[in-house]
Each structure stands twice: as C-alpha cells, then as structure tokens.
Design a protein around this motif. Structure first.
Motif, PDB file in Angstrom:
ATOM      1  N   GLY A 194      28.296  32.884  -7.731  1.00  0.00           N
ATOM      2  CA  GLY A 194      27.130  32.036  -7.472  1.00  0.00           C
ATOM      3  C   GLY A 194      26.108  32.774  -6.663  1.00  0.00           C
ATOM      4  O   GLY A 194      26.218  33.982  -6.490  1.00  0.00           O
ATOM      5  N   PRO A 195      25.085  32.126  -6.238  1.00  0.00           N
ATOM      6  CA  PRO A 195      24.876  30.681  -6.346  1.00  0.00           C
ATOM      7  C   PRO A 195      24.498  30.285  -7.773  1.00  0.00           C
ATOM      8  O   PRO A 195      24.036  31.110  -8.561  1.00  0.00           O
ATOM      9  N   PHE A 196      24.707  29.016  -8.067  1.00  0.00           N
ATOM     10  CA  PHE A 196      24.462  28.510  -9.407  1.00  0.00           C
ATOM     11  C   PHE A 196      23.278  27.556  -9.421  1.00  0.00           C
ATOM     12  O   PHE A 196      23.080  26.785  -8.489  1.00  0.00           O
ATOM     13  N   GLU A 197      22.520  27.629 -10.485  1.00  0.00           N
ATOM     14  CA  GLU A 197      21.488  26.632 -10.753  1.00  0.00           C
ATOM     15  C   GLU A 197      22.072  25.687 -11.789  1.00  0.00           C
ATOM     16  O   GLU A 197      22.479  26.123 -12.862  1.00  0.00           O
ATOM     17  N   VAL A 198      22.123  24.414 -11.446  1.00  0.00           N
ATOM     18  CA  VAL A 198      22.757  23.430 -12.316  1.00  0.00           C
ATOM     19  C   VAL A 198      21.709  22.458 -12.828  1.00  0.00           C
ATOM     20  O   VAL A 198      20.914  21.915 -12.056  1.00  0.00           O
ATOM     21  N   SER A 199      21.693  22.266 -14.135  1.00  0.00           N
ATOM     22  CA  SER A 199      20.787  21.276 -14.735  1.00  0.00           C
ATOM     23  C   SER A 199      21.643  20.164 -15.339  1.00  0.00           C
ATOM     24  O   SER A 199      22.722  20.412 -15.878  1.00  0.00           O
ATOM     25  N   SER A 231      24.083  34.712 -18.676  1.00  0.00           N
ATOM     26  CA  SER A 231      24.017  34.209 -17.308  1.00  0.00           C
ATOM     27  C   SER A 231      24.604  32.812 -17.176  1.00  0.00           C
ATOM     28  O   SER A 231      24.708  32.290 -16.080  1.00  0.00           O
ATOM     29  N   LYS A 232      25.001  32.208 -18.293  1.00  0.00           N
ATOM     30  CA  LYS A 232      25.589  30.871 -18.224  1.00  0.00           C
ATOM     31  C   LYS A 232      26.995  30.968 -17.648  1.00  0.00           C
ATOM     32  O   LYS A 232      27.840  31.696 -18.152  1.00  0.00           O
ATOM     33  N   ALA A 265      25.446  25.198 -15.836  1.00  0.00           N
ATOM     34  CA  ALA A 265      25.248  26.010 -14.642  1.00  0.00           C
ATOM     35  C   ALA A 265      24.993  27.453 -15.046  1.00  0.00           C
ATOM     36  O   ALA A 265      25.697  28.004 -15.891  1.00  0.00           O
ATOM     37  N   THR A 266      23.984  28.048 -14.439  1.00  0.00           N
ATOM     38  CA  THR A 266      23.694  29.467 -14.641  1.00  0.00           C
ATOM     39  C   THR A 266      23.848  30.173 -13.309  1.00  0.00           C
ATOM     40  O   THR A 266      23.611  29.593 -12.243  1.00  0.00           O
ATOM     41  N   GLY A 269      22.658  32.539 -10.555  1.00  0.00           N
ATOM     42  CA  GLY A 269      21.393  33.072 -10.068  1.00  0.00           C
ATOM     43  C   GLY A 269      20.245  32.596 -10.919  1.00  0.00           C
ATOM     44  O   GLY A 269      20.235  31.482 -11.426  1.00  0.00           O
ATOM     45  N   GLN A 270      19.278  33.449 -11.122  1.00  0.00           N
ATOM     46  CA  GLN A 270      18.121  33.134 -11.954  1.00  0.00           C
ATOM     47  C   GLN A 270      18.471  33.413 -13.413  1.00  0.00           C
ATOM     48  O   GLN A 270      18.958  34.484 -13.737  1.00  0.00           O
TER      49      GLN A 270
END
Length: 171
Positions: A42-47, A84-85, A72-73, A75-76
């Motif tokens: 991580g960190p993860f970006e979660v949509s 990146s997923k 969740a991906t 980082g960027q």
C-alpha cells in the motif's frame, strides 16, 4: 437513466412501499474476488460503486438487489491499470421485504416507487452486511482488511435537497 428527485419526493415514494412490507431476510447472492498474483504494498486507493434496483415478486414481496463494486489500486494508478490493481470485489446482496398482510396481495408499485424504496431503504439494510463481507474478503485475499465507509441515509437530507437517482440498468 439519471434523474433528479427531491428528498421529500424520494421519502414519499419509498414510504408508499414501506407501508405494505417488512424486512424478512438479507442474503448474499454472489461474491466475486480477484487480486494481483503478487501481494502489492500500500497505500491503496479504493473506489466503491453501489447500484440498486427494486423488484416486485409476484405481488407477494419486494426484493432490493444491491450491487457493490470495490476496487483497490496500489499507490497512484498508472496507464497500465491491471498491473497496479491490488484487489477487486463484486458482491450482490438481496434484501427481501415480505408483505405485512398475508391475506392481501401487494399493490402494483411504480418503477419509481420501487427504485426509491431500494435506494432509501434497501441500501441501508444491506450496507452493514456488505461492510462485513468486504472486510472479510480482503483479509482472505492476503491484504489488510478494508472496511467500507458508513453511509448517511438519503432521507436524512433536507426535504428540498435534490438527489440524482440513477437506475441500476444504467450502471
């Protein structure tokens, strides 16, 4: 199709259905999980996406079908999305509302009333179960448990506030 409705109108349409039914059960219809071959840091970006629909069942009950898509991906997200997923979940839950009076069939509710009911009440009934399922599934994938945010009931907003209501067929 997305349309705008006032909170007061949403509440009125949902209440018309609620006057005739009560919650009977909630069940997980389907769960699909996927993750990267290698655990990503991580960190993860979660949509999170939520779609809903109200479905009459032979004038005996109303079912609210609620679908969550959570991705969740790491980082960027770059141009190569799949690389990146980190993980993804799709789950569908059904809240079953049975008729209050077993002697009478339910009225013929309009599509708008069923949609308002699913949005105002169906989502609120299944969301705690979705939160638990997502948290459990992410940890079983080997990632830190992820907990969906709590949500504010749409009927808690002022009566004159306008909400975008998107039918499940559009999502």
């Amino acid at each position: 199709m997305t349309r705008q409705v006032s909170v007061a109108n949403l509440r009125t349409m949902a209440q018309r259905v609620l006057d005739h039914v009560h919650i009977e059960d909630i069940r997980l219809k389907s769960l699909s999980c996927d993750s990267s071959d290698v655990l990503l840091a991580g960190p993860f970006e979660v949509s999170t996406g939520i779609s809903f629909r109200g479905v009459p069942r032979n004038r005996q009950a109303v079912e609210c079908w609620i679908r969550y898509i959570v991705d969740a991906t790491a980082g960027q997200a770059d141009s190569d999305y799949e690389s990146s997923k980190a993980w993804g979940l799709q789950l569908e839950l059904i809240a079953n509302f049975e008729r209050n009076n077993s002697e009478e069939l339910l009225p013929d509710f309009s599509a708008d009333e069923l949609e308002a009911f699913a949005f105002a009440l169906g989502v609120m009934h299944v969301h705690p179960y979705a939160r638990e399922t997502v948290q459990s599934a992410t940890s079983r994938l080997g990632y830190p448990p992820f907990t969906l945010d709590t949500i504010l009931p749409p009927t808690a907003h002022p009566d004159d506030e306008v909400i975008d209501l998107e039918s499940a067929e559009d999502t």
